[in-house]
Design an enzyme around this catalytic site. Structure first.
Site, PDB file in Angstrom:
ATOM      1  N   CYS A   2      26.188 -21.847  51.034  1.00  0.00           N
ATOM      2  CA  CYS A   2      24.787 -22.172  51.257  1.00  0.00           C
ATOM      3  C   CYS A   2      23.950 -20.898  51.168  1.00  0.00           C
ATOM      4  CB  CYS A   2      24.493 -22.839  52.590  1.00  0.00           C
ATOM      5  SG  CYS A   2      25.343 -24.400  52.801  1.00  0.00           S
ATOM      6  N   ARG A  27      26.146 -19.437  45.917  1.00  0.00           N
ATOM      7  CA  ARG A  27      26.614 -19.718  47.276  1.00  0.00           C
ATOM      8  C   ARG A  27      26.807 -21.217  47.537  1.00  0.00           C
ATOM      9  NH1 ARG A  27      25.790 -15.209  50.514  1.00  0.00           N
ATOM     10  NH2 ARG A  27      26.037 -16.501  52.360  1.00  0.00           N
ATOM     11  N   TRP A  75      26.174 -26.043  49.960  1.00  0.00           N
ATOM     12  CA  TRP A  75      27.582 -26.362  49.724  1.00  0.00           C
ATOM     13  C   TRP A  75      27.925 -27.335  50.860  1.00  0.00           C
ATOM     14  CZ3 TRP A  75      32.404 -25.941  52.129  1.00  0.00           C
ATOM     15  CH2 TRP A  75      33.508 -26.059  51.281  1.00  0.00           C
ATOM     16  N   ASN A 101      22.767 -22.453  57.217  1.00  0.00           N
ATOM     17  CA  ASN A 101      24.034 -22.107  56.564  1.00  0.00           C
ATOM     18  C   ASN A 101      25.076 -21.993  57.662  1.00  0.00           C
ATOM     19  OD1 ASN A 101      26.150 -20.875  55.189  1.00  0.00           O
ATOM     20  ND2 ASN A 101      25.202 -18.852  55.237  1.00  0.00           N
ATOM     21  N   GLY A 102      26.206 -22.668  57.502  1.00  0.00           N
ATOM     22  CA  GLY A 102      27.261 -22.593  58.518  1.00  0.00           C
ATOM     23  C   GLY A 102      27.658 -23.980  58.981  1.00  0.00           C
ATOM     24  N   GLU A 484      47.010 -14.459  40.172  1.00  0.00           N
ATOM     25  CA  GLU A 484      45.558 -14.340  39.960  1.00  0.00           C
ATOM     26  C   GLU A 484      45.154 -14.934  38.602  1.00  0.00           C
ATOM     27  OE1 GLU A 484      42.967 -13.900  41.581  1.00  0.00           O
ATOM     28  OE2 GLU A 484      41.446 -13.036  40.280  1.00  0.00           O
ATOM     29  N   LYS A 488      42.420 -17.970  38.284  1.00  0.00           N
ATOM     30  CA  LYS A 488      41.215 -17.952  37.439  1.00  0.00           C
ATOM     31  C   LYS A 488      41.121 -19.243  36.631  1.00  0.00           C
ATOM     32  CE  LYS A 488      39.658 -15.569  39.081  1.00  0.00           C
ATOM     33  NZ  LYS A 488      39.372 -14.880  40.181  1.00  0.00           N
ATOM     34  N   GLU A 491      40.283 -22.257  38.844  1.00  0.00           N
ATOM     35  CA  GLU A 491      38.917 -22.230  39.369  1.00  0.00           C
ATOM     36  C   GLU A 491      37.896 -22.690  38.343  1.00  0.00           C
ATOM     37  OE1 GLU A 491      38.430 -18.709  42.614  1.00  0.00           O
ATOM     38  OE2 GLU A 491      38.829 -18.038  40.593  1.00  0.00           O
ATOM     39  N   HIS A 507      65.121 -20.951  39.839  1.00  0.00           N
ATOM     40  CA  HIS A 507      65.473 -21.644  41.079  1.00  0.00           C
ATOM     41  C   HIS A 507      64.683 -22.941  41.268  1.00  0.00           C
ATOM     42  CE1 HIS A 507      68.029 -18.336  42.161  1.00  0.00           C
ATOM     43  NE2 HIS A 507      67.032 -17.482  42.005  1.00  0.00           N
ATOM     44  N   LYS A 609      30.874 -19.140  46.423  1.00  0.00           N
ATOM     45  CA  LYS A 609      31.375 -17.774  46.382  1.00  0.00           C
ATOM     46  C   LYS A 609      31.582 -17.180  47.763  1.00  0.00           C
ATOM     47  CE  LYS A 609      31.118 -13.637  43.782  1.00  0.00           C
ATOM     48  NZ  LYS A 609      32.503 -13.815  43.350  1.00  0.00           N
TER      49      LYS A 609
HETATM   50  C1  G6P Z   1      36.101 -18.019  47.862  1.00  0.00           C
HETATM   51  C2  G6P Z   1      35.804 -17.738  46.415  1.00  0.00           C
HETATM   52  C3  G6P Z   1      36.920 -16.890  45.824  1.00  0.00           C
HETATM   53  C4  G6P Z   1      37.108 -15.631  46.650  1.00  0.00           C
HETATM   54  C5  G6P Z   1      37.384 -15.959  48.108  1.00  0.00           C
HETATM   55  C6  G6P Z   1      37.360 -14.728  48.991  1.00  0.00           C
HETATM   56  O1  G6P Z   1      37.174 -18.875  47.986  1.00  0.00           O
HETATM   57  O2  G6P Z   1      35.649 -18.937  45.690  1.00  0.00           O
HETATM   58  O3  G6P Z   1      36.564 -16.525  44.501  1.00  0.00           O
HETATM   59  O4  G6P Z   1      38.162 -14.890  46.131  1.00  0.00           O
HETATM   60  O5  G6P Z   1      36.359 -16.819  48.588  1.00  0.00           O
HETATM   61  O6  G6P Z   1      36.060 -14.182  49.003  1.00  0.00           O
HETATM   62  P1  G6P Z   1      35.702 -12.771  49.574  1.00  0.00           P
HETATM   63  O7  G6P Z   1      34.211 -12.681  49.470  1.00  0.00           O
HETATM   64  O8  G6P Z   1      36.176 -12.730  51.003  1.00  0.00           O
HETATM   65  O9  G6P Z   1      36.385 -11.746  48.731  1.00  0.00           O
END
Ligand code: G6P
Length: 614
Positions: A2, A27, A75, A101-102, A484, A488, A491, A507, A609
Site C-alpha cells: 500500500c 507497493r 494491496w 497502510n498495514g 533466485e 524471478k 514472480e 533423490h 514490493k
Molecule cells: C516481497 C517482494 C520480493 C522481495 C521480498 C523482500 O516479497 O515481492 O521481491 O524480495 O519482499 O523484500 P525486502 O524489501 O525485505 O528486500
C-alpha cells in the site's frame, strides 16, 4: 505494501496526489483512490484495479480544484479489491477521509463496538474502522491531531494513517506504527508519503518519522508528537537521488532498467570502503570490535530475494570467518524459538527496509540480546533504525517488484561484512582481504560484459514462450542462484519454475524431467575441479532423460560444450563471486519471457514490493 500520499500547498492537489501514487504503485495495485477537501466538503474518487482506472475515472468526472488531498494505492488484505473497499474511507458523518497502510489487528472487536452504536459500514476493510473512529473522535476532541492520537491509542497492529478533515482546511495529519511514513518538506508546501519517491519531483528534503509518532502538516510547517501527546523529535535528511532515478529513462520496464543498472549499483556499494592504510572500513557499523570478536554464530534473516542473497553470503562468510552461519526465512525465525545468545550476530537483509516479517525477526533477536546488523537499500527505513548497525547498499531506488539490483548489491554488502568480520577476527590476513576486494572491484566490468552479450538470452526467451515449466540447477553458490532464477520466473512469468541443488535431483526431482523440459544449469568455475566435474555429470544425467540443457559456464570452459543444448558464457571470476555474473542472464530471461507473454513485468499479479504485513 500500500502506498499513501498526502499534499498541502499551492498546487492542484489531485495532480500531485495522482503523480505520487504513480511512483508508489509498486507497493500495491489492487485499487487506487483520492480524497480532496474543497470548499469545506470531501470529494473522493476510487477505483478497483490499477491506477490507470482511477485516472480514467478522474478524466471523465473531474474532482473540484483543491490544495489539500490524500491518496492511496492498495494491496488488499481485508476485503477484496473492489471500488468500495478502495481507500480513502470516509467517516459516517462525512467529516474526515482516511487512508491506511498495514493491518489493524483488533479491527473486528472495534467494528463490533461501532456497529453496536449504530454505525453503518460501507466496506469490509479493517481501515474503515479507523475512519469511523476518527469521525467520532474529531467531533469529541475538536482537532484532527487530537482525534488521531485518540484513534491510534485504540488500534493494535501495523498502521500508517493519513487523514484530512473538512473542518481543518490546509492541514493533514498522519501517524505511524510499524509501517513507513516520511514527510517531504517543500517551499511553501508539504507532503507525506510511504516513500520519498512520491514527492521526489518537488523536494529532496525529507523527515523520517519515528515509531508511534504523529505529524501535523500545513504548507509552511510540520509538527511531530508522540501518541501520548509529547513533542517528538524527528530526523531531517537529504535524498541523494533525483527524479530521473525514479523514471524509466527510455526502458519499457523499470525491471529492465534496473538489470542494466547493476554494474553501477555494485560499484557504488563498493565505493569508499578502504582507508589510507588499506584497511576495510564500514563506517556504518557502530558495534565495538570487541563485540564482533566474540561473535560465535551468525544468523542471516530475510525474505524472498533477500533470503537468497543471504544463502549466497553464507558460503563466503563461513569460508572467510570460520564462524557458523545460518540463513533463515524471516517469517519462520521467531516461531521456532531460535538459539540466540549475546554472542550471536543477526544480519538482516531487506531492500525496502520495511518488510514486516524481517522487522519482527529483528525485534525478537534484540529481545534475546543479540546484536543486529541490517543490510538495506532505503535510507532511514524502519529496519535500519531498529538495528544496531546498518550497511547501506547504494543501489538507488528499485521500483520493479521483482528485485534485481537489490539482490546483487545485497550480495556485495554481505561480502563486505564477511571480509570486515574476517579482518576484525583475524581469520584472514590483510593482503588476502585486499586481494579479494580488488577482485570485487573488477566485478562491475565483468557484469557489464554479461549485459553487453545479453541478446542471446533475449533470443532464448523467444524460443521458450511455449514452455510450461523450467528447472534450475546449481551447486555451492550456484544453488541459491538456481533458486533466485526460478523465483524471478515465478514472480513475473507465472511459470512453474523450481531451483534445486544439482546433486539433489537424483533423490527425487529427476522424475520431473521429460523430453524437451528446459533445465538451466549454473556451472561453477573450473578451478574447483570436484565441484565443476560433479555439475558436468549432473548435466549429463538430465540430458540423458530428454532435458533441454541451458548451460551457464565460464569463458574457456570447453568441457561443458558437448552437454549443452544452449550455452551462455559467463566471464571468469572466483567461485564465490560467480553469483554476481550468473544471475544476470536469469533475471533478463525472466524479464524478456514475461514481456513476450504480455505480462506487466513491473507489477506482477498478487505481489507488492514492500510487504508491511506479516
Ligand atoms: C516481497 C517482494 C520480493 C522481495 C521480498 C523482500 O516479497 O515481492 O521481491 O524480495 O519482499 O523484500 P525486502 O524489501 O525485505 O528486500
Amino acid at each position: 505494501m500500500c502506498g499513501i500520499v498526502g499534499y498541502v500547498g499551492p498546487r492542484q492537489a489531485e495532480q500531485v496526489v495522482v503523480d505520487g501514487l504513480r511512483r508508489m504503485e509498486y507497493r500495491g495495485y489492487d485499487s487506487a483512490g483520492v480524497a480532496l477537501v474543497a470548499d469545506g466538503t470531501l470529494a473522493t474518487a476510487k477505483k478497483a484495479g490499477k491506477l490507470k482506472n482511477l485516472e480514467t475515472e478522474l478524466a471523465q468526472s473531474p474532482l473540484p480544484a483543491s490544495r489539500q488531498g490524500i491518496g492511496h494505492t492498495r494491496w488488499a488484505t481485508h476485503g477484496g479489491p473492489t471500488d468500495t473497499n478502495a481507500h480513502p474511507h470516509v467517516s459516517a458523518n462525512g467529516r474526515v477521509a482516511l487512508v491506511h497502510n498495514g493491518i489493524i489487528e483488533n479491527y473486528a472487536s472495534l467494528r463490533a463496538g461501532l456497529e453496536a452504536q449504530g454505525v453503518e459500514f460501507a466496506s469490509q476493510t479493517d481501515t474503515e474502522v479507523a475512519a469511523q473512529l476518527l469521525g467520532q473522535e474529531v467531533t469529541r476532541h475538536g482537532t484532527l491531531v487530537d482525534a488521531m492520537r485518540a484513534v491510534c491509542n485504540q488500534l493494535e497492529g501495523a498502521f500508517t494513517l493519513v487523514a484530512v478533515d473538512t473542518a481543518a482546511p490546509g492541514r493533514i495529519v498522519a501517524a505511524r506504527r510499524n509501517s513507513p511514513l516520511v514527510v517531504g518538506v517543500g517551499d511553501g508546501e508539504m507532503f507525506v508519503a510511504s516513500d520519498v519517491a512520491a514527492f521526489i519531483e518537488y523536494t529532496r528534503d525529507a523527515v523520517e518519522l519515528g515509531q508511534d509518532q504523529i505529524v501535523e502538516v500545513t504548507p509552511e510547517s510540520y509538527e511531530v508528537s508522540s501518541f501520548d501527546g509529547e513533542p517528538g523529535t524527528s530526523k531531517p535528511y537529504h535524498i541523494d537521488w533525483d527524479l530521473s532515478a525514479a523514471e524509466k529513462g527510455g526502458y519499457d520496464w523499470f525491471m529492465r532498467k534496473e538489470i542494466f543498472e547493476q554494474p553501477q549499483a555494485v560499484a557504488d556499494t563498493l565505493l569508499g570502503r578502504l582507508d589510507h592504510d588499506g584497511q576495510l572500513v564500514l563506517d556504518e557499523i557502530r558495534i565495538a570490535a570487541a563485540d564482533l570478536r566474540r561473535v560465535d554464530k551468525i544468523v542471516i534473516v530475510a525474505c524472498g530475494t533477500a533470503f537468497y542473497a543471504g544463502l549466497v553470503a553464507k558460503y563466503a562468510i563461513e569460508h572467510w570467518t570460520r564462524v557458523p552461519c545460518e540463513v533463515e526465512i524471516a517469517s519462520e525465525f521467531r516461531y521456532r524459538d531460535p538459539i540466540i545468545t549475546p554472542n550471536t550476530l543477526v544480519v538482516t537483509i531487506s531492500q525496502s527496509g520495511e518488510t514486516a516479517d524481517t522487522l519482527m525477526a529483528i525485534r525478537h533477536a534484540r529481545e534475546q540480546h543479540a546484536k543486529v546488523i541490517a543490510i538495506c537499500n532505503t535510507n532511514g527505513a524502519t529496519i535500519p533504525r531498529e538495528s544496531d548497525a546498518v550497511i547501506y547498499t547504494h543501489a538507488g531506488p528499485e521500483i520493479g517488484v521483482a528485485s534485481t539490483k537489490g539482490f546483487t548489491t545485497q550480495v556485495v554488502a554481505c561480502y563486505l561484512l564477511g571480509l570486515y568480520l574476517a579482518q576484525v577476527k583475524g581469520t584472514k590476513f590483510g593482503d588476502e582481504i585486499r586481494d579479494l576486494l580488488a577482485e570485487l572491484e573488477h566485478l562491475p566490468t565483468k557484469m557489464q560484459s554479461v549485459l553487453d552479450g545479453i541478446d542471446q538470452t533475449a533470443k532464448l526467451a523467444g524460443d521458450f514462450v511455449d514452455k510450461k515449466s523450467i528447472l534450475f540447477l546449481g551447486r555451492h553458490v550456484g544453488y541459491p542462484i538456481a533458486l533466485e532464477g526460478a523465483l524471478k520466473l515465478k514472480e513475473i512469468s507465472y511459470l512453474h519454475a523450481e531451483g534445486f541443488p544439482a546433486g539433489e535431483l537424483k533423490h527425487g526431482p529427476i522424475a520431473l524431467i521429460e523430453e524437451g523440459l528446459p533445465v538451466f544449469v549454473v556451472v561453477p568455475p573450473q578451478g574447483r575441479d570436484q565441484l565443476h566435474d560433479k555439475v558436468v555429470s549432473n548435466i549429463q544425467e538430465v540430458r540423458a532423460r530428454g532435458a533441454l540443457t541451458v548451460v551457464l559456464a565460464e569463458d574457456g570452459d570447453n568441457e561443458v560444450d558437448a552437454h549443452a543444448d544452449i550455452l551462455l558464457r559467463l566471464p571468469r571470476v572466483p567461485t564465490l563471486f560467480q553469483p554476481l555474473v550468473a544471475i544476470i542472464p536469469l533475471q533478463y530471461f525472466a524479464c524478456e519471457l514475461a514481456t513476450l507473454l504480455g505480462h506487466d513485468v513491473d507489477q506482477p499479479r498478487n505481489l507488492a514490493k514492500s510487504v508491511t504485513v506479516e
